[in-house]
Design a protein around this motif. Structure first.
Motif, PDB file in Angstrom:
ATOM      1  N   ILE A   3       5.817  18.567   3.646  1.00  0.00           N
ATOM      2  CA  ILE A   3       5.220  17.514   2.838  1.00  0.00           C
ATOM      3  C   ILE A   3       4.960  16.296   3.723  1.00  0.00           C
ATOM      4  O   ILE A   3       5.862  15.821   4.409  1.00  0.00           O
ATOM      5  CB  ILE A   3       6.144  17.119   1.668  1.00  0.00           C
ATOM      6  N   CYS A   4       3.727  15.799   3.678  1.00  0.00           N
ATOM      7  CA  CYS A   4       3.369  14.615   4.459  1.00  0.00           C
ATOM      8  C   CYS A   4       3.081  13.462   3.515  1.00  0.00           C
ATOM      9  O   CYS A   4       2.225  13.568   2.631  1.00  0.00           O
ATOM     10  CB  CYS A   4       2.144  14.905   5.326  1.00  0.00           C
ATOM     11  N   LEU A   5       3.807  12.374   3.690  1.00  0.00           N
ATOM     12  CA  LEU A   5       3.550  11.151   2.943  1.00  0.00           C
ATOM     13  C   LEU A   5       2.532  10.340   3.733  1.00  0.00           C
ATOM     14  O   LEU A   5       2.765  10.005   4.898  1.00  0.00           O
ATOM     15  CB  LEU A   5       4.842  10.354   2.753  1.00  0.00           C
ATOM     16  N   VAL A   6       1.389  10.067   3.131  1.00  0.00           N
ATOM     17  CA  VAL A   6       0.299   9.373   3.807  1.00  0.00           C
ATOM     18  C   VAL A   6       0.350   7.906   3.412  1.00  0.00           C
ATOM     19  O   VAL A   6       0.137   7.552   2.258  1.00  0.00           O
ATOM     20  CB  VAL A   6      -1.066   9.990   3.433  1.00  0.00           C
ATOM     21  N   GLY A   7       0.668   7.080   4.376  1.00  0.00           N
ATOM     22  CA  GLY A   7       0.904   5.669   4.114  1.00  0.00           C
ATOM     23  C   GLY A   7       2.377   5.480   3.772  1.00  0.00           C
ATOM     24  O   GLY A   7       3.009   6.365   3.205  1.00  0.00           O
ATOM     25  N   TYR A   8       2.908   4.354   4.173  1.00  0.00           N
ATOM     26  CA  TYR A   8       4.331   4.121   3.928  1.00  0.00           C
ATOM     27  C   TYR A   8       4.507   2.824   3.165  1.00  0.00           C
ATOM     28  O   TYR A   8       5.187   1.899   3.600  1.00  0.00           O
ATOM     29  CB  TYR A   8       5.101   4.120   5.255  1.00  0.00           C
ATOM     30  N   GLY A   9       3.846   2.771   2.012  1.00  0.00           N
ATOM     31  CA  GLY A   9       3.998   1.630   1.111  1.00  0.00           C
ATOM     32  C   GLY A   9       5.202   1.824   0.217  1.00  0.00           C
ATOM     33  O   GLY A   9       6.006   2.740   0.397  1.00  0.00           O
ATOM     34  N   LYS A  10       5.321   0.978  -0.764  1.00  0.00           N
ATOM     35  CA  LYS A  10       6.475   1.001  -1.679  1.00  0.00           C
ATOM     36  C   LYS A  10       6.646   2.353  -2.366  1.00  0.00           C
ATOM     37  O   LYS A  10       7.749   2.890  -2.432  1.00  0.00           O
ATOM     38  CB  LYS A  10       6.308  -0.115  -2.716  1.00  0.00           C
ATOM     39  N   SER A  11       5.552   2.926  -2.869  1.00  0.00           N
ATOM     40  CA  SER A  11       5.681   4.187  -3.618  1.00  0.00           C
ATOM     41  C   SER A  11       6.176   5.328  -2.731  1.00  0.00           C
ATOM     42  O   SER A  11       7.059   6.091  -3.132  1.00  0.00           O
ATOM     43  CB  SER A  11       4.361   4.559  -4.293  1.00  0.00           C
ATOM     44  N   ASN A  12       5.648   5.447  -1.531  1.00  0.00           N
ATOM     45  CA  ASN A  12       6.094   6.535  -0.658  1.00  0.00           C
ATOM     46  C   ASN A  12       7.461   6.261  -0.040  1.00  0.00           C
ATOM     47  O   ASN A  12       8.189   7.191   0.292  1.00  0.00           O
ATOM     48  CB  ASN A  12       5.056   6.846   0.413  1.00  0.00           C
ATOM     49  N   LYS A  32      -1.478   2.823  11.051  1.00  0.00           N
ATOM     50  CA  LYS A  32      -1.030   1.598  11.711  1.00  0.00           C
ATOM     51  C   LYS A  32       0.415   1.807  12.168  1.00  0.00           C
ATOM     52  O   LYS A  32       1.062   2.781  11.796  1.00  0.00           O
ATOM     53  CB  LYS A  32      -1.134   0.391  10.778  1.00  0.00           C
ATOM     54  N   ASP A  33       0.903   0.895  12.986  1.00  0.00           N
ATOM     55  CA  ASP A  33       2.272   0.999  13.483  1.00  0.00           C
ATOM     56  C   ASP A  33       3.273   0.824  12.352  1.00  0.00           C
ATOM     57  O   ASP A  33       3.023   0.120  11.380  1.00  0.00           O
ATOM     58  CB  ASP A  33       2.539  -0.053  14.564  1.00  0.00           C
ATOM     59  N   PHE A  34       4.420   1.475  12.518  1.00  0.00           N
ATOM     60  CA  PHE A  34       5.529   1.320  11.582  1.00  0.00           C
ATOM     61  C   PHE A  34       6.408   0.161  12.035  1.00  0.00           C
ATOM     62  O   PHE A  34       6.437  -0.193  13.219  1.00  0.00           O
ATOM     63  CB  PHE A  34       6.386   2.593  11.547  1.00  0.00           C
ATOM     64  N   LYS A  35       7.139  -0.420  11.108  1.00  0.00           N
ATOM     65  CA  LYS A  35       8.137  -1.422  11.478  1.00  0.00           C
ATOM     66  C   LYS A  35       9.238  -0.720  12.271  1.00  0.00           C
ATOM     67  O   LYS A  35       9.502   0.459  12.073  1.00  0.00           O
ATOM     68  CB  LYS A  35       8.738  -2.073  10.224  1.00  0.00           C
ATOM     69  N   GLU A  36       9.876  -1.454  13.145  1.00  0.00           N
ATOM     70  CA  GLU A  36      10.947  -0.895  13.955  1.00  0.00           C
ATOM     71  C   GLU A  36      12.059  -0.326  13.080  1.00  0.00           C
ATOM     72  O   GLU A  36      12.606   0.738  13.362  1.00  0.00           O
ATOM     73  CB  GLU A  36      11.507  -1.951  14.905  1.00  0.00           C
ATOM     74  N   SER A  37      12.369  -1.005  11.992  1.00  0.00           N
ATOM     75  CA  SER A  37      13.427  -0.531  11.089  1.00  0.00           C
ATOM     76  C   SER A  37      13.041   0.804  10.445  1.00  0.00           C
ATOM     77  O   SER A  37      13.899   1.661  10.222  1.00  0.00           O
ATOM     78  CB  SER A  37      13.724  -1.567  10.015  1.00  0.00           C
ATOM     79  N   ASP A  38      11.745   1.001  10.162  1.00  0.00           N
ATOM     80  CA  ASP A  38      11.283   2.281   9.613  1.00  0.00           C
ATOM     81  C   ASP A  38      11.450   3.397  10.640  1.00  0.00           C
ATOM     82  O   ASP A  38      11.922   4.490  10.321  1.00  0.00           O
ATOM     83  CB  ASP A  38       9.822   2.199   9.181  1.00  0.00           C
ATOM     84  N   ILE A  64       0.776  13.582   0.166  1.00  0.00           N
ATOM     85  CA  ILE A  64       0.920  12.642  -0.944  1.00  0.00           C
ATOM     86  C   ILE A  64       0.488  11.266  -0.440  1.00  0.00           C
ATOM     87  O   ILE A  64       1.103  10.711   0.466  1.00  0.00           O
ATOM     88  CB  ILE A  64       2.368  12.604  -1.463  1.00  0.00           C
ATOM     89  N   VAL A  65      -0.574  10.732  -1.029  1.00  0.00           N
ATOM     90  CA  VAL A  65      -1.132   9.454  -0.592  1.00  0.00           C
ATOM     91  C   VAL A  65      -0.445   8.318  -1.339  1.00  0.00           C
ATOM     92  O   VAL A  65      -0.342   8.345  -2.561  1.00  0.00           O
ATOM     93  CB  VAL A  65      -2.652   9.417  -0.845  1.00  0.00           C
ATOM     94  N   SER A  66       0.006   7.330  -0.590  1.00  0.00           N
ATOM     95  CA  SER A  66       0.642   6.163  -1.179  1.00  0.00           C
ATOM     96  C   SER A  66      -0.353   5.413  -2.045  1.00  0.00           C
ATOM     97  O   SER A  66      -1.456   5.077  -1.599  1.00  0.00           O
ATOM     98  CB  SER A  66       1.170   5.237  -0.080  1.00  0.00           C
ATOM     99  N   LEU A  67       0.008   5.151  -3.278  1.00  0.00           N
ATOM    100  CA  LEU A  67      -0.874   4.422  -4.189  1.00  0.00           C
ATOM    101  C   LEU A  67      -1.149   3.015  -3.698  1.00  0.00           C
ATOM    102  O   LEU A  67      -2.238   2.492  -3.858  1.00  0.00           O
ATOM    103  CB  LEU A  67      -0.272   4.376  -5.586  1.00  0.00           C
TER     104      LEU A  67
END
Length: 77
Positions: A3-12, A32-38, A64-67
């Motif tokens: 499973i690939c989560l596309v985008g790493y917003g709140k929902s994903n 885009k780049d992820f935060k270091e904590s992510d 699964i695309v982040s809303l």
């Protein structure tokens, strides 16, 4: 299942927490780049990730695309 989560917003971000309780292989892909904590969280939980929508996204069984990401794209058009 891969499973690939596309985008790493709140929902994903919330969904990832739930998916870690399953036996699925989880990936995260965004353009885009992820935060270091992510990145630290991903490495700690053996989650593969990419910043260019490439092989992880192409080779998954379910994407699964982040809303939140989708709404931002619509606002930019």
């Amino acid at each position: 299942m891969k499973i690939c989560l596309v985008g790493y917003g709140k929902s994903n971000t919330d969904l990832l927490t739930k998916l870690l309780e399953t036996n699925h292989q989880i990936f995260v892909s965004q353009d885009k780049d992820f935060k270091e904590s992510d990145e630290i969280y991903f490495k700690k939980n053996n989650i593969q990730y990419e910043t260019n929508h490439n092989d992880l996204l192409k080779n998954c069984d379910l994407a699964i695309v982040s809303l939140v990401s989708h709404q931002k794209v619509r606002l930019l058009k």
